[in-house]
Design an enzyme around this catalytic site. Structure first.
Site, short mmCIF file in Angstrom:
data_model
loop_
_atom_site.label_atom_id
_atom_site.label_comp_id
_atom_site.label_asym_id
_atom_site.label_seq_id
_atom_site.Cartn_x
_atom_site.Cartn_y
_atom_site.Cartn_z
CG LEU A 1 -1.98 -1.11 1.28
CD1 LEU A 1 -2.77 -1.01 2.58
CD2 LEU A 1 -2.92 -1.06 0.09
CB VAL B 1 1.83 0.30 5.17
CG1 VAL B 1 1.57 1.21 4.00
CG2 VAL B 1 0.50 -0.21 5.72
CE LYS C 1 1.43 1.81 9.48
NZ LYS C 1 0.93 3.08 10.04
CG ASP D 1 3.44 12.32 12.22
OD1 ASP D 1 3.45 13.54 11.96
OD2 ASP D 1 3.72 11.43 11.40
#
Length: 999
Positions: free
Chosen positions: A15, A23, A38, A129
Site C-alpha cells: 500500500l 505498509v 506495517k 504526528d
C-alpha cells in the site's frame, strides 16, 4: 514480501513505503479479514524495544475515532510490525486539497480528532504526528485517526536537504504511512527537541484546525529549518484574515491552540472540544474555507434606460400615487415576513461530537446491537443534552432492551425539548414521530412515519432499513423484505441491510436466500475489518441452522461468532451467543454442557450489567429443566427472573416468566395456577401488541382448558391461535396450533378431523424443517389412525418417527409418546405381552416428570397384566386412578377408571367395576368423548349382571346406540376398520351377550 505469510497474516499487496518502513494489505487467515500490516525497516535494538512497548500500549486503545491496533510482533529477521484496522475512506489532506469544506464540517472533524486524542492521552499515549494525512473520513462520515503512539522521528537527511516540497499543503503529501515527522504540524517543543506530552498533539491539532478553516497552512518555509523557525518564533495571522466567514471567537480558539508555550495552550482535549462546541451554533452553514478575495468596488450607475429603470420610474414621481401605495404595502408585507422568519427559531443543530455519537448509536440500533446503541447514545446526550433526536433514539434502545421506564423517561425529555414538532426540520419531525410510535408499540403508525421519511429521502438506504425494522415489528414480513432490498439497491455496500435481510429470511427458514444475504454482508464486513458485523452474521447463521435442526453447523457458526465477540470484547454478543450455544447443546441432548454455557452467559451478563439478557437467560435455563420435567429446578430459576423483573419494573420479561411458570403449572396439572399466571401475562401481551407471545399464551390457555375438560373453550383458544398465526404469517406457530387442535379432536373422538389437522401440521413442520414437530405429529397421527383400526398406516407413521423417537438420545417426551403409542396399539390388538413391554418402557422414560404419560403407561400396563390373569395388574390400575385424580384431567381419569373397571371384572369384583364404569361414563359424557363413553356403557352393562343393579340392558342399549352413531361421525370406511379392531370385535360380542341375556 507479497504472498508470504507472517504469523497468521498473508501479505496481499503493498500500500505504501517510506523512509522508516512499508505498509501492506494483508489477510488474517484465522479470522478471514483484511488488515493493514506495517513493517518497520529499522533493526536497532533500542528502537525495536521502544516500538513494541508503545505498540502494546496502543493496542489497548478502544475508541470509535481511533483506528484499532489488532496485533504486533517481530519477523524472524527481527523486523517489528503492527497489524491495524484497514480503514477505507478519504484522507483529510485529500479532502482539503479537493477544495471547499464548510466550517461546521471542519469543526466536526476536528472535534472527532480531539475525542480520539483525549482518549489516548487518558491512557498515557501521545500521538506525536497529528496531521491531515493521518486522519481518514470513512464513507459514512466517521473520522478515524491513524498511527497512534508509534515511534516517530524527523529524518535528519530531509532536515539537511532543505526540501522545497515541504512548503505548502499540496506539496507536503506523503506516501501512505511514511513514518516521519511532518514539519508543518510540529509543536515548538518538538522542533527544539524538548520533552513532549499531550499538549504537543493539541498544538498539531490546532495547526490542522487552522488549515481546515482558512485554507492555508499556519506555518511555511523553504526547508524544514525554515518551517521549524516559524513554528518556534512566528505567530501566523488570525484565520479570519484568510476567510471572512470565521467569527472572532473561532479566531481566538484557533490561536490559543497554537500558542508557543505549552502552558498557554489548551491543557486537555476536552477543554478544546468544549470551546469548539460552544462556537459551532454560530457558524454559517455555507461558511466554506476560502482565500480572501479583493473586494469589488461599487460600479457607477449609468443613465441608459433598462427594464429596471422602467419599473422603478413610477416610484420616483412626486406626490401620492399608486406606485408609492404599492411600495408601502410591499414594505409592510416584507417586514412582516422578515419578522416572522426571524422570530421562528432555526432547527436545532447538535454539537459535532454529539452528532458523531448519535450516528454510531443509530447504526448500532439498525444492527441489533442495542447495548452498544445505549452507550453511544448516552454519550450523545451527555455531550449535548438538548439533542432531542438522540434522546428519542436512546428511548428506542432502552425499549429494545425491555427497560420501559427508561424509555418513557427519555421520551418525556424529548417532549420537554420539543413541545412543538412543527418547529423542527421535516425529517427530524418524522423521525421523532416514528420513534415515539415504536416505543409506544404503535407499529402501524411507525411504518407510516417511516414511509413519509422515504418520500423525503428516497435515496437514503438507512431510512429503508428503519422502515424494514418497523415492518418487522408490525409482522409485515413481505414489506420488510422489500424495504431491505430497497436499501441494498441504493447502497450495494450497506452490510446492515444485507444482514437484516438475511436474518429475516432465517426467521422464515428460507436457507437459500438467507445464506445469499449473509454471504454478501459477511464479505462487506470482512473487507472493512468489522469484527462485530462478522460476529453477528455468524450468530444469525447459527440461529438458522439451529432452527433447521442442523446442530453441528449451528454449533460451528455460533462458536465462530463467540470467538469474534471475545476478540472485540463485545460483552453483549458474547452473552447472547453463549445462550444460543447452550440452546444448541440442549437440543443435541448435551444437557450438562448446555446448562454450563447458559450459566456462563448469566454470570457474564450479571458482571457486565446486561440485565435484560441475564433475566432472559434465567428463564431459558429454567426451560431446560422444564423440558426434563424437573419442575423444582425450573421454578427456582424462572421465579428468580420474575423477581428481578418486578424489582426493575421490566414488565415484558415479567410476562415472559409468568408464561413459563404457567407452562410449568400446566405440565404439573395445576390448571388453577396456569390461569392465575396467564391472567397477569395475557393483558400485557394483548395491549402491547406482542403477537408471538400472545400466540404462545393462547396455546397454553387452550391446553389448560383441555386439562380441565373445558373443550369448547380450549377449541376457541386454539382456533384463535391458528387464525392469528395465519394472519401474521407465523407458520411455525400455526403448525403448533394445528397439532393442538388435532389432539383436542382426538380427545373428542373426531378422528378423521384430527388426522387432517395432524397432516397439515406435519407438512408445515416439514417445510420449515421443524424436526421435533414432524416427529410428534407423526406419533399423534399414528394414535388417531390406530383408534380407527388403521394399523398399517399407524405403523408406517411410527416407523418414520422411530428414526428419532426410538433412539437412546431421543428427547424424553418424544420417546415416551412413541412407546405409549405402540403400547396402545398392541393392547387394542390384544397383544398383551407387547403392550406390557411397551407401556413399561414408556413408564420408565416418563418417570415422575411426564406425569400424564406415566399415568397412561401405568394403567395400560396394569390392564395388560389383568387380561393376562396377573392380579398385580389391578393394583397398577388403582394406582393410576389415584394419581389421575390428583392431576385433574377428566378424560385421563375416565380412561384410568375404565381399565380399573376391566381389571375389577377380571377379579369378579362386579360392584366395584360398575361403580368405576359409571363414574368413567359421567366424565366421558361431560367432556364429549363418545368412544370412551361407549366403552363405559359396555363395562357398566357387563358389571351390572353380577349385582343387584337391573339396568344392564339399558346400559347395553346405550352402548349399542353410540356404536351405531360412529358411522356417521367417521364415515363408512373408517367405521368398518374400527369394527375390525380385535378389542372392538370382542366388545361387540360381549354387547350381544348382554342384550341376549336381558331380553
Amino acid at each position: 514480501m507479497i504472498g508470504e505469510t507472517i504469523s497468521h497474516y498473508r501479505i496481499i499487496d503493498q500500500l505504501g513505503e517510506g523512509g522508516m518502513g512499508v505498509v501492506y494489505l494483508a489477510e488474517d487467515t484465522t479470522l478471514g479479514r483484511q488488515v493493514a500490516m506495517k513493517f518497520l525497516s529499522t533493526t536497532t535494538k533500542e528502537y525495536r524495544a521502544r516500538f513494541l512497548r508503545e505498540a502494546r500500549a496502543v493496542s489497548a486503545l478502544t475508541h470509535p475515532n481511533i483506528a484499532t491496533v489488532f496485533d504486533y510482533g517481530e519477523t524472524a529477521e527481527g523486523k517489528p510490525y503492527i497489524v491495524m484496522e484497514l480503514i477505507k475512506g478519504q484522507p483529510l489532506n485529500e479532502k482539503l486539497r479537493a477544495g471547499s469544506l464548510p466550517l461546521p464540517e471542519a469543526l466536526r472533524i476536528v472535534c472527532a480528532i480531539a475525542e480520539a486524542l483525549g482518549e489516548a492521552h487518558r491512557q498515557g499515549v501521545v500521538h506525536r504526528d497529528v496531521k491531515p494525512s493521518n486522519v481518514v473520513i470513512t464513507d459514512r462520515g466517521q473520522v478515524k485517526v491513524l498511527d497512534f503512539g508509534l515511534v516517530k522521528q524527523i529524518s535528519e537527511t530531509s532536515a539537511m536537504a532543505g526540501d522545497s516540497e515541504q512548503k505548502t499543503l499540496p506539496s507536503t503529501r506523503t506516501r501512505s504511512d511514511v513514518i516521519v515527522g511532518t514539519p508543518l504540524y510540529l509543536s515548538p517543543e518538538q522542533a527544539t527537541g524538548k520533552a513532549i506530552d499531550g499538549r504537543s498533539d493539541l498544538f498539531a491539532l490546532g495547526a490542522v484546525l487552522y488549515e481546515c478553516i482558512s485554507g492555508q497552512s499556519a506555518f511555511g518555509g523553504g526547508s524544514l529549518i525554515e518551517i521549524g523557525a516559524q513554528v518556534i518564533h512566528v505567530t501566523p495571522v488570525v484565520p479570519s484574515k484568510l476567510n471572512d466567514h470565521i467569527p472572532p471567537e473561532l479566531d481566538r480558539i484557533t490561536m490559543k491552540a497554537i500558542e508557543k508555550k505549552a502552558d498557554a495552550r489548551y491543557q486537555s482535549a476536552d477543554e478544546l472540544i468544549h470551546e469548539l462546541q460552544s462556537v459551532l451554533p454560530t457558524l454559517q452553514i455555507d461558511g466554506h474555507r476560502q482565500a480572501r478575495t479583493t473586494e469589488q468596488l461599487p460600479t457607477p450607475r449609468t443613465a441608459s434606460a433598462s427594464a429596471l429603470t422602467t419599473l422603478i420610474e413610477p416610484f420616483r414621481r412626486p406626490g401620492p400615487n399608486l406606485g408609492i401605495f404599492l411600495l408601502a404595502i410591499a414594505g409592510v408585507a416584507l417586514s412582516s415576513w422578515m419578522f416572522f422568519r426571524w422570530w421562528k427559531p432555526a432547527p436545532y443543530k447538535p454539537t459535532a461530537v454529539a452528532q458523531g455519537w448519535y450516528d454510531q448509536g443509530t447504526d448500532a440500533l439498525r444492527n441489533g446491537a442495542f447495548l452498544q446503541a445505549t452507550k453511544a447514545l448516552e454519550q450523545a446526550v451527555a455531550n449535548d443534552d438538548k439533542f432531542a433526536l438522540a434522546h428519542a433514539r436512546l428511548a428506542e434502545a432502552w425499549f429494545e432492551l425491555d427497560y420501559a421506564d427508561k424509555a418513557k423517561d427519555e421520551m418525556l425529555k424529548v417532549q420537554s425539548l420539543v413541545p412543538n414538532r412543527s418547529l423542527l426540520a421535516a425529517t427530524d419531525a418524522r423521525y421523532l414521530e416514528a420513534i415515539n410510535a415504536t416505543v409506544t408499540r404503535d407499529f402501524s403508525a411507525a411504518t407510516h412515519a417511516y414511509n413519509e421519511l422515504v418520500k423525503l429521502s428516497p435515496n437514503e438506504p438507512r431510512v429503508y432499513v428503519d422502515l424494514g425494522r418497523a415492518y418487522e415489528k408490525n409482522e409485515e414480513m413481505k414489506n420488510a423484505v422489500a424495504s431491505y432490498e430497497q436499501a441494498t439497491t441504493r447502497d450495494p455496500e450497506y452490510a446492515t441491510a444485507f444482514l437484516r435481510l438475511g436474518s429475516l429470511y432465517a426467521r422464515q427458514l428460507d436457507q437459500v436466500k438467507a445464506s445469499a444475504a449473509f454471504d454478501r454482508a459477511d464479505t462487506i464486513y470482512k473487507a472493512r475489518g468489522n469484527f462485530e458485523g462478522q460476529a453477528e452474521v455468524s450468530f444469525q447463521r447459527g440461529f438458522l441452522y439451529d432452527q433447521k435442526g442442523e446442530l453441528p453447523k449451528a454449533r460451528e457458526y455460533l462458536g465462530h461468532a463467540l470467538e469474534l465477540a471475545r476478540t472485540t470484547s463485545n460483552d453483549y454478543q458474547q452473552v447472547k451467543t453463549l445462550q444460543k450455544l447452550g440452546d444448541v447443546e440442549i437440543d443435541a441432548n448435551n444437557v450438562a454442557e448446555g446448562r454450563r454455557l447458559m450459566l456462563e452467559a448469566i454470570t457474564l451478563a450479571q458482571a457486565r450489567g446486561i440485565d435484560n439478557l441475564m433475566k432472559r437467560g434465567l428463564v431459558d435455563l429454567g426451560n431446560t429443566f422444564l423440558a426434563e420435567a424437573n419442575y423444582v429446578e425450573a421454578e427456582k430459576y424462572v421465579k428468580q427472573s420474575l423477581d428481578l423483573s418486578l424489582q426493575q419494573k421490566d414488565l415484558r420479561n415479567a410476562a415472559r416468566a409468568r408464561l413459563v411458570l404457567a407452562s410449568l403449572a400446566e405440565r404439573q396439572g395445576n390448571s388453577g395456577e396456569v390461569a392465575s399466571y396467564l391472567e397477569q401475562a395475557l393483558p400485557f401481551y394483548e395491549q402491547g401488541g406482542y403477537r408471538k407471545e400472545l400466540l404462545q399464551a393462547l396455546a397454553l390457555l387452550g391446553r389448560a382448558k383441555v386439562q380441565r375438560g373445558d373443550y369448547e373453550a380450549a377449541g376457541q383458544a386454539f382456533e384463535k391461535e391458528l387464525k392469528v398465526s395465519h394472519q401474521f404469517g407465523d407458520q411455525a406457530q400455526a403448525a403448533v396450533a394445528q397439532e393442538d387442535l388435532g389432539l383436542l379432536l382426538t380427545r373428542r373422538g373426531r378422528y378423521p378431523e384430527a388426522l387432517q389437522q395432524f397432516e397439515e401440521s406435519n407438512q408445515t413442520a416439514r417445510t420449515l424443517g421443524l424436526n421435533k414437530n414432524v416427529i410428534s405429529t407423526l406419533i399423534h397421527r399414528a394414535g388417531a389412525l390406530a383408534r380407527l383400526g388403521r394399523y398399517d398406516e399407524a405403523h408406517t407413521a411410527l416407523s418414520e418417527a422411530a428414526q428419532v423417537a426410538d433412539r437412546e438420545d431421543a428427547p424424553r417426551n418424544l420417546s415416551a409418546l412413541y412407546s405409549m403409542a405402540l403400547a396402545r396399539i398392541a393392547l387394542s390388538q390384544r397383544q398383551l405381552a407387547e403392550a406390557r413391554t411397551r407401556s413399561e418402557r414408556a413408564m420408565a422414560v416418563a418417570g415422575t416428570q411426564l406425569k400424564r404419560v406415566a399415568i397412561a403407561a401405568t394403567f395400560t400396563s396394569g390392564l395388560s397384566q389383568s387380561l393376562s390373569g396377573a392380579k398385580a395388574g389391578k393394583l397398577k390400575c388403582e394406582q393410576a386412578v389415584n394419581t389421575a385424580r390428583d392431576v385433574g384431567d377428566p378424560l385421563l381419569l375416565a380412561e384410568a377408571l375404565l381399565t380399573l373397571a376391566e381389571a375389577q371384572l377380571q377379579s369378579a369384583d362386579n360392584a366395584a367395576a360398575l361403580k368405576s364404569a359409571l363414574e368413567a361414563r359421567e366424565l366421558a359424557a361431560r367432556v364429549g368423548s363418545p368412544d370412551t363413553e361407549f366403552t363405559a356403557w359396555l363395562l357398566a352393562a357387563r358389571a351390572s349382571r353380577g349385582t343387584d343393579d337391573l339396568n344392564a340392558r339399558e346400559y347395553a342399549a346405550r352402548a349399542d346406540k353410540l356404536l351405531g352413531s360412529f358411522e356417521q361421525l367417521w364415515g363408512e370406511n373408517n367405521y368398518k376398520s374400527f369394527l375390525a379392531r380385535p378389542d372392538i370385535q370382542l366388545s361387540r360380542t360381549q354387547l350381544s351377550q348382554v342384550l341376549a341375556q336381558n331380553k
